[in-house]
Design an enzyme around this catalytic site. Sequence first.
Site, PDB file in Angstrom:
ATOM      1  N   ALA A   1      11.249  22.083   5.626  1.00 32.26           N
ATOM      2  CA  ALA A   1      11.895  21.993   6.932  1.00 32.26           C
ATOM      3  C   ALA A   1      10.875  22.266   8.031  1.00 32.26           C
ATOM      4  CB  ALA A   1      13.037  22.991   7.020  1.00 32.26           C
TER       5      ALA A   1
ATOM      6  N   GLU B   1       0.846  -1.194   0.000  1.00 30.95           N
ATOM      7  CA  GLU B   1       0.000   0.000   0.000  1.00 30.95           C
ATOM      8  C   GLU B   1       0.879   1.240   0.000  1.00 30.95           C
ATOM      9  OE1 GLU B   1      -0.220   2.198   2.635  1.00 30.95           O
ATOM     10  OE2 GLU B   1       0.920   1.106   4.161  1.00 30.95           O
TER      11      GLU B   1
ATOM     12  N   CYS C   1       4.191   4.964  10.155  1.00 29.74           N
ATOM     13  CA  CYS C   1       4.906   4.321   9.044  1.00 29.74           C
ATOM     14  C   CYS C   1       6.372   4.709   8.967  1.00 29.74           C
ATOM     15  CB  CYS C   1       4.207   4.640   7.719  1.00 29.74           C
ATOM     16  SG  CYS C   1       2.577   3.883   7.548  1.00 29.74           S
TER      17      CYS C   1
ATOM     18  N   GLU D   1      -2.081   9.353   4.868  1.00 29.61           N
ATOM     19  CA  GLU D   1      -3.161   9.677   5.800  1.00 29.61           C
ATOM     20  C   GLU D   1      -3.734  11.037   5.435  1.00 29.61           C
ATOM     21  OE1 GLU D   1      -2.893   8.825   9.923  1.00 29.61           O
ATOM     22  OE2 GLU D   1      -1.312   7.331   9.654  1.00 29.61           O
TER      23      GLU D   1
ATOM     24  N   LEU E   1      -0.586   4.487   0.966  1.00 27.07           N
ATOM     25  CA  LEU E   1      -1.597   5.433   1.426  1.00 27.07           C
ATOM     26  C   LEU E   1      -0.961   6.630   2.119  1.00 27.07           C
ATOM     27  CD1 LEU E   1      -4.320   3.101   2.983  1.00 27.07           C
ATOM     28  CD2 LEU E   1      -3.941   3.720   0.594  1.00 27.07           C
TER      29      LEU E   1
ATOM     30  N   PHE F   1       8.139  17.555  -0.345  1.00 24.20           N
ATOM     31  CA  PHE F   1       8.794  16.959   0.826  1.00 24.20           C
ATOM     32  C   PHE F   1      10.106  17.647   1.185  1.00 24.20           C
ATOM     33  CE2 PHE F   1       5.771  13.701  -0.271  1.00 24.20           C
ATOM     34  CZ  PHE F   1       5.343  13.243   0.963  1.00 24.20           C
ATOM     35  N   LEU F   2      10.352  18.821   0.607  1.00 29.06           N
ATOM     36  CA  LEU F   2      11.504  19.622   1.026  1.00 29.06           C
ATOM     37  C   LEU F   2      11.028  20.741   1.938  1.00 29.06           C
ATOM     38  CD1 LEU F   2      13.854  20.073  -2.092  1.00 29.06           C
ATOM     39  CD2 LEU F   2      14.313  18.809   0.017  1.00 29.06           C
TER      40      LEU F   2
END
Length: 438
Positions: free
Chosen positions: A257, A148, A265, A152, A150, A254-255
């Site tokens: 800070a 998976e 997870c 959240e 996923l 996702f950069l």
Amino acid sequence: MKISVIGCGYLGAVHAASMAELGHEVIGIDVDQRKIEALAAGRAPFFEPGLPEILLSASASGRLTFSTEMASAADAQVHFIAVGTPQRVGSYSADMTYVDAALESLLPFLKDGDLVVGKSTVPVGTAARLAERVQEVAPGANLAWNPEFLREGFAVKDTISPDRLVYGVSPEPEAAAASKAILDEVYSKALSEETPLVVTDYATAELVKVSANAFLATKISFINAIAEIAEVTGANVTELADAIGFDARIGRRFLNAGVGFGGGCLPKDIRAFGARAEELGRGESLAFLKEVDAINLRRRQRVVDLVLELLDGQAFEKRVAVLGLAFKPDSDDIRDSPALDVAVQLNGLGAIVSATDPEAIPNAHAKHPQLHFVDDVADAVKDAEVVVLLTEWKEYRSLVPADIEGLVAGRRIIDGRNVLDSTSWRAAGWEYRAMGRP
């Protein structure tokens, strides 16, 4: 198709309801009677946008039912194993107790042509081991691994319309073809929408999931490591991230800070991945994940340090407002939550902490009843000497100084997620501190 989903926690409940919403006939099975009763009544036992609606619609259609009895899976052709793989007590390794128990309970009810499908995140090598066990007891059944992916807050969408599908199938051509045909029928809607599909071996399918989590964790910790350098040089890590994010090889997502990642997870998966590498004699290959983990944990301490700086080194009996307890917005999940960890640390230093969150207060209270919880921002910031934003819920991201100006005792705010407009807060006379921003 007739499908059973074994394990009705976060992953299993979403998967069961989503499969029923797609038109399959689904039985969800779990040993927790209260959880099963709630799901059968159409009540989600956790907060996930969109889940209550499909629970109700799928239950009303008769396509979704729940049970505590494994025998209820006997009529199903496809059996998804979606139980937890928590971190083993006293070790970084994954605890496989629930996966093994789920399979052993299912084995007596398997029929020729059935397919057992693993969805749990497991150490590489698990699928091959379980496949051998299936062949021992039910040689007419097969096993596949279907990890998976996923997020959240977006789990229903990610299940019904995934960004990719991965099938790990048997090395035996006939078994592999049979498994793929069944999974293609399960995911026919997604495949009709040209969702990318990777059909591979067991080990690769297992590694895809943990590798994805390890990469995301590394990317987050990388920018947080740069934030540590920015804080001692006066650089602005957010503008830096914007600049390097234009490079298509790097990307901006996702950069961000901040106070770091958490949840059920990423933290436990990177630790289990490293532990599995050690077992395989390749610990050096993933040794960097220990530093990824260490960087992540340091960011929590950095927030505590910032609070102490703003309070002249003394938190005892100082009022601190904590905005956010869940590890991320649009979730009530507090597992390894940086926000909750910071609140607990501040409380331990003697601060009078007033903590709030739109959804996570019940879970946080159950785990840390020593904290003082309030229902909203206004109650949290009343007479606070420092305000700390730790989970980027929409209502916190949109805060402006005028919203809380007359409620606080001191104009000091720490933006633990770098989501506020620093210029407007400083212009209003606030002492504004953030993560890796001057």
